[in-house]
Design an enzyme around this catalytic site. Structure first.
Site, PDB file in Angstrom:
ATOM      1  N   HIS A  82      32.976 111.166  30.890  1.00 48.06           N
ATOM      2  CA  HIS A  82      32.499 112.077  29.842  1.00 48.06           C
ATOM      3  C   HIS A  82      31.269 112.820  30.337  1.00 48.06           C
ATOM      4  O   HIS A  82      30.445 112.278  31.086  1.00 48.06           O
ATOM      5  CB  HIS A  82      32.216 111.333  28.533  1.00 48.06           C
ATOM      6  N   ASP A 122      28.958 114.446  28.291  1.00 52.18           N
ATOM      7  CA  ASP A 122      27.794 114.489  27.393  1.00 52.18           C
ATOM      8  C   ASP A 122      26.881 113.296  27.622  1.00 52.18           C
ATOM      9  O   ASP A 122      27.296 112.246  28.137  1.00 52.18           O
ATOM     10  CB  ASP A 122      28.235 114.563  25.929  1.00 52.18           C
ATOM     11  N   ASP A 177      24.976 106.853  32.961  1.00 52.64           N
ATOM     12  CA  ASP A 177      25.971 107.041  31.891  1.00 52.64           C
ATOM     13  C   ASP A 177      26.256 108.524  31.687  1.00 52.64           C
ATOM     14  O   ASP A 177      25.705 109.133  30.790  1.00 52.64           O
ATOM     15  CB  ASP A 177      25.438 106.398  30.615  1.00 52.64           C
ATOM     16  N   GLU A 222      31.802 112.150  23.942  1.00 52.97           N
ATOM     17  CA  GLU A 222      32.110 110.730  23.936  1.00 52.97           C
ATOM     18  C   GLU A 222      31.040 109.948  23.196  1.00 52.97           C
ATOM     19  O   GLU A 222      31.328 108.990  22.472  1.00 52.97           O
ATOM     20  CB  GLU A 222      32.224 110.218  25.377  1.00 52.97           C
ATOM     21  N   GLU A 223      29.779 110.375  23.370  1.00 51.71           N
ATOM     22  CA  GLU A 223      28.655 109.626  22.820  1.00 51.71           C
ATOM     23  C   GLU A 223      28.599 109.670  21.292  1.00 51.71           C
ATOM     24  O   GLU A 223      27.870 108.890  20.678  1.00 51.71           O
ATOM     25  CB  GLU A 223      27.332 110.143  23.398  1.00 51.71           C
ATOM     26  N   GLU A 273      32.570 104.369  33.432  1.00 54.13           N
ATOM     27  CA  GLU A 273      31.348 103.928  32.770  1.00 54.13           C
ATOM     28  C   GLU A 273      30.632 102.904  33.660  1.00 54.13           C
ATOM     29  O   GLU A 273      31.255 102.206  34.468  1.00 54.13           O
ATOM     30  CB  GLU A 273      31.674 103.291  31.416  1.00 54.13           C
ATOM     31  N   HIS A 286      20.873 105.217  28.209  1.00 52.39           N
ATOM     32  CA  HIS A 286      20.308 105.527  26.894  1.00 52.39           C
ATOM     33  C   HIS A 286      18.800 105.244  26.816  1.00 52.39           C
ATOM     34  O   HIS A 286      18.229 105.292  25.730  1.00 52.39           O
ATOM     35  CB  HIS A 286      21.019 104.746  25.779  1.00 52.39           C
TER      36      HIS A 286
END
Length: 381
Positions: free
Chosen positions: A70, A72, A102, A134-135, A162, A354
Site C-alpha cells: 500500500h 498510503d 510501513d 489501506e491505513e 508489511e 506509525h
C-alpha cells in the site's frame, strides 16, 4: 547507495498520508516502469484523486506471483520527529522517514528488482500491485481486486510486504470498525428524569460491549497474540454543558476477530441488546429516541495453511520455515477471499511503524532485496 535505497528516498519524499492524494507517487512508479517497457494499469477512485496500480512482467498464460504493497502512510501530526519525516535520513545503519517500515521499504525493493525481471527469462509472471487507503480500512485494494477477479487466471501467490522482520506470516485477525449514534432528549439537568441522557445509555452499550468481549475469551487460538478475539471502544463524544441532559452521544468501537470468528456476530449481539434492552426504556420517555449503528470499515482475517504451496514458496524465498502471525491487519485477507493464496513478509518491524522517527534498517532492506532475488530466480528458466 543501492537501487532500493535510492528508490526509497524518492518514495518517502511523496506525502501520501491517507488524507492526501497518492497520484504523484503512482505516476512516478508508472513512469519508472514504462522506462523498462512495462505497462501499468491504473484503477482510480471515484474522484480520480487516488489510484491503484497493477503491472505484469513475464508470460501471462500461467499463474504468477503478486508483490503487493500500500502506498498510503499514517499522519505525522503531533509527533516529535528528530528528522524531516518526508525526507530519507540515514543514521547508524537505519533509514528514517515516514513509511520506511510501513511499507515503502518493501515497495522500493520490489521496484529495484524490475531491471532484473525484465531481462530474465521468466517461466511465470511477476505482478506488482500498489494500493491506496489501506491505513483507513483497506479501501483502495477492493476496486483493484474487482478488476483481477474478472480475469480467467488467478495468481498462485500474493506476498504482502508489511513489516514482519522478513519472517513469513500466514495469519492475522479480521477487523470490523463500527460507529454508534445514540439520540435521546435534552432538558435542564434539574429535571434529568424527564430527559433521555444519551451519554448514560451509550455507556450502558459500551458496558455490554465489554461483557461480550469477556465472553470472546472462551474461544482461543494459540497462534495469535492475544489468543482470542477482542473488542474496544476508542472514541466517544457527547454533551453540550453540565447542566443540560445530553441529547446525543457517539462512540466508535472495533472488533478484532480470530479468522475462525465473524466479527459481525459481535456487532449483531450489541445491536440486539440495544433494540431489546436499551431503546425501549429510552422511547418510554421520548418516542424520538434512537440508536443507529454504522459500519466504518472492515477486512477479513487471514489464515494460510502451513502445508500449502503458498507457505512453502514463502519459506523458500525467505529462508525460514518458522511461520508466524501478526496482531495488525493487512490486505491479505481480501486477496485470500478473492481466491489468491496470500502470505505476509516484508522488511522492518511494525514496532517502528506509525511512530515518530519511523525507520527500516539497511540490513532489513538488503535482506528484502535478497528475498525477492531468490523469488525471481525460482521463476527463471
Amino acid at each position: 547507495m543501492s537501487r532500493s535505497r535510492q528508490l526509497l528516498q524518492t518514495l518517502v519524499g511523496f506525502d501520501t498520508t491517507s488524507r492526501e492524494s497518492n497520484l504523484q507517487l503512482i505516476e512516478f512508479v508508472r513512469d519508472y516502469l514504462a522506462g523498462f517497457g512495462v505497462t501499468s494499469e491504473l484503477v482510480y477512485n471515484e474522484e480520480r484523486s487516488k489510484a491503484n496500480l497493477f503491472a505484469s512482467i513475464g508470460p501471462l498464460e500461467l499463474a504468477g506471483i503478486v508483490l503487493s504493497g500500500h502506498t498510503d502512510v499514517v499522519p505525522v501530526d503531533g509527533q516529535a520527529w528528530s528528522v524531516p519525516p518526508f525526507e530519507l535520513t540515514e543514521r547508524d545503519g537505519k533509514l528514517f522517514g515516514r513509511g520506511t517500515a510501513d511499507m515503502k521499504g518493501y515497495i522500493a525493493c520490489v521496484l529495484a528488482l524490475v531491471p532484473e525481471l525484465v531481462k530474465a527469462d521468466l517461466r511465470r509472471p511477476v505482478h506488482i500491485a500498489l494500493s491506496y487507503d489501506e491505513e483507513v480500512g483497506c479501501l483502495g485494494v477492493r476496486s483493484l481486486l474487482k478488476v483481477l477477479e474478472q480475469r480467467p487466471l488467478k495468481p498462485m501467490l500474493c506476498i504482502i510486504g508489511e513489516p514482519t522482520g522478513l519472517k513469513p506470516v500466514l495469519g492475522h485477525k479480521g477487523k470490523l470498525a463500527m460507529r454508534c449514534d445514540v439520540h435521546g432528549e435534552a432538558c435542564h439537568s434539574a429535571y434529568a428524569p424527564y430527559g433521555v441522557n444519551a451519554i448514560e445509555h451509550a455507556a450502558e452499550l459500551i458496558g455490554e460491549l465489554g461483557r461480550i468481549g469477556q465472553r470472546l475469551r472462551d474461544t482461543r487460538d494459540a497462534r495469535f497474540d492475544p489468543p482470542f478475539s477482542t473488542v474496544q471502544t476508542g472514541v466517544m463524544s457527547g454533551g453540550k454543558a453540565l447542566n443540560i441532559v445530553p441529547a446525543d452521544c457517539r462512540f466508535d468501537f472495533e472488533i478484532r476477530a480470530l479468522p475462525s470468528q465473524d466479527p459481525g456476530e459481535v456487532a449483531d449481539q450489541l445491536k440486539a441488546y440495544a433494540e431489546q434492552q436499551v431503546l425501549p426504556r429510552m422511547q418510554a420517555v421520548s418516542a424520538q429516541s434512537a440508536i443507529r449503528f454504522t459500519e466504518l470499515s472492515a477486512y477479513p482475517g487471514l489464515v494460510t495453511d502451513e502445508c500449502s504451496q503458498a507457505a512453502q514458496l514463502i519459506a523458500d524465498f525467505s529462508g525460514s520455515q518458522e511461520f508466524g502471525t501478526v496482531a495488525f491487519g493487512t490486505e491479505g485477507g481480501l486477496f485470500d477471499a478473492a481466491g489468491i493464496p496470500t502470505v505476509v513478509c516484508g522488511p522492518g518491524s511494525m514496532d517502528q511503524g506509525h511512530k515518530p522517527d519511523e525507520f527500516v534498517s539497511v540490513e532489513q532492506l538488503d535482506g528484502c532485496d535478497e528475498m525477492l532475488r531468490r523469488m525471481y530466480l525460482s521463476l527463471s528458466r
